[in-house]
Design an enzyme around this catalytic site. Sequence first.
Site, short mmCIF file in Angstrom:
data_model
loop_
_atom_site.label_atom_id
_atom_site.label_comp_id
_atom_site.label_asym_id
_atom_site.label_seq_id
_atom_site.Cartn_x
_atom_site.Cartn_y
_atom_site.Cartn_z
N CYS A 149 -10.45 -5.10 0.79
CA CYS A 149 -11.61 -4.21 0.86
C CYS A 149 -12.49 -4.40 -0.39
CB CYS A 149 -11.16 -2.76 0.98
SG CYS A 149 -10.51 -2.06 -0.56
N ASN A 175 0.83 -1.21 0.00
CA ASN A 175 0.00 0.00 0.00
C ASN A 175 0.86 1.26 0.00
OD1 ASN A 175 0.65 -0.73 2.66
ND2 ASN A 175 -1.12 0.27 3.54
N CYS A 198 -11.05 -3.42 -3.81
CA CYS A 198 -10.01 -4.34 -4.29
C CYS A 198 -10.61 -5.66 -4.72
CB CYS A 198 -8.95 -4.52 -3.21
SG CYS A 198 -7.97 -3.02 -3.04
N CYS A 235 -4.25 0.82 -2.28
CA CYS A 235 -4.15 -0.42 -1.51
C CYS A 235 -3.06 -1.32 -2.11
CB CYS A 235 -5.48 -1.17 -1.54
SG CYS A 235 -6.77 -0.47 -0.50
N GLU A 246 -3.30 -4.27 -3.03
CA GLU A 246 -3.83 -5.05 -4.16
C GLU A 246 -3.76 -4.26 -5.45
OE1 GLU A 246 -5.21 -4.59 -1.25
OE2 GLU A 246 -6.05 -6.43 -0.44
N1 THU Z 1 -5.37 -1.44 2.74
C1 THU Z 1 -4.84 -2.23 1.75
O1 THU Z 1 -3.72 -1.98 1.28
N2 THU Z 1 -5.56 -3.30 1.31
C2 THU Z 1 -6.79 -3.67 1.81
O2 THU Z 1 -7.39 -4.62 1.30
C3 THU Z 1 -7.36 -2.94 2.95
C4 THU Z 1 -6.68 -1.67 3.31
C5 THU Z 1 -4.58 -0.30 3.23
C6 THU Z 1 -5.11 1.05 2.85
C7 THU Z 1 -4.49 1.93 3.92
O3 THU Z 1 -3.21 2.33 3.51
C8 THU Z 1 -4.34 1.01 5.12
O4 THU Z 1 -4.54 -0.31 4.63
C9 THU Z 1 -5.31 1.28 6.23
O5 THU Z 1 -6.61 1.25 5.79
#
Ligand code: THU
Length: 133
Positions: A88, A45, A91, A56, A58
Amino acid sequence: MTNIDWAALRSAAHEAATFAYVPYSKFRVGAAGLTSDGRIVTGCNVENASYGLTLCAECGMISELARTGGGRLVAVCTVGNGAPVTPCGRCRQLLWEHGGPDMLIEVEGAPRRMSEMIPHAFPEASNFTQPNK
Ligand code: THU
């Protein structure tokens, strides 16, 4: 492809998470995906001062998938600060496009099909476009 080395995917996700740019949440996320031709693609991320523009892990992984030749995702594992993370909603939609209903995703330690993680997805059809090679 039937044999999925989940331990290898998990370990690739953990390694990717070490590159996360997370000055705001301090939540280091790494995603790793196995492709139908046996590659492992990863992403971390990358946050942004405007918060909402955060990428994110992903998203980065899907970008790497495209950059390294495309193809289909067979299995995906995401971790955050050392523990499993369930992707999430946004994603899941991204993953759906490149993995379809049968792609496996590790959820709380057990593989689940995308069709279960995003039921009645848009678009319903799974005959997605193939890499532009
Ligand atoms: N995040 C991801 O990288 N992937 C996910 O599936 C859920 C959330 C990151 C976004 C943000 O930088 C951190 O997690 C906190 O929400």
